[in-house]
Design a protein around this motif. Structure first.
Motif: not given
Length: 105
Positions: A83-90, A51-58
């Motif tokens: 994408i300027d969201y370095p804390d994105m949990e994988i 999840y990053a910036h209110s979007k779910l990425y695959a």
């Protein structure tokens, strides 16, 4: 410590159709925005989510080679910084309800 260099191929018509390329290996990872993209995982590839910036990425590898499998997380961490969201949990599984795992009946 050695760091891979990653490059990004973008689709100018769809800002969520990125492909991450490793400059130093054969690793390629396709990015999907699950908020608006259809995604059917391939059984021959590695899929991770975030999840990053209110979007779910695959994130799905493209023609993964065994020696490149360990670099996938590094590529996703690079993309999160990009994408300027370095804390994105994988995440290892699709977190959407009824996705990524079987539902017990």
């Amino acid at each position: 410590m050695e760091h891979n260099v990653y490059l990004l191929a973008t689709d100018p018509k769809d800002p969520c159709r990125d492909v991450i390329h490793s400059r130093d290996t054969a690793l390629k990872v396709r990015v999907y925005c699950l908020n608006h993209d259809r995604f059917t995982p391939s059984s021959n590839e590695i899929q991770l989510y975030g999840y990053a910036h209110s979007k779910l990425y695959a994130f799905e590898t493209i023609d993964i080679m065994a020696e490149d499998a360990l670099d996938v997380v590094g590529a996703l961490q690079w993309y999160a910084d990009y994408i300027d969201y370095p804390d994105m949990e994988i995440l290892p599984e699709d977190p959407r309800p009824n996705k990524g795992h079987d539902v017990a009946m």
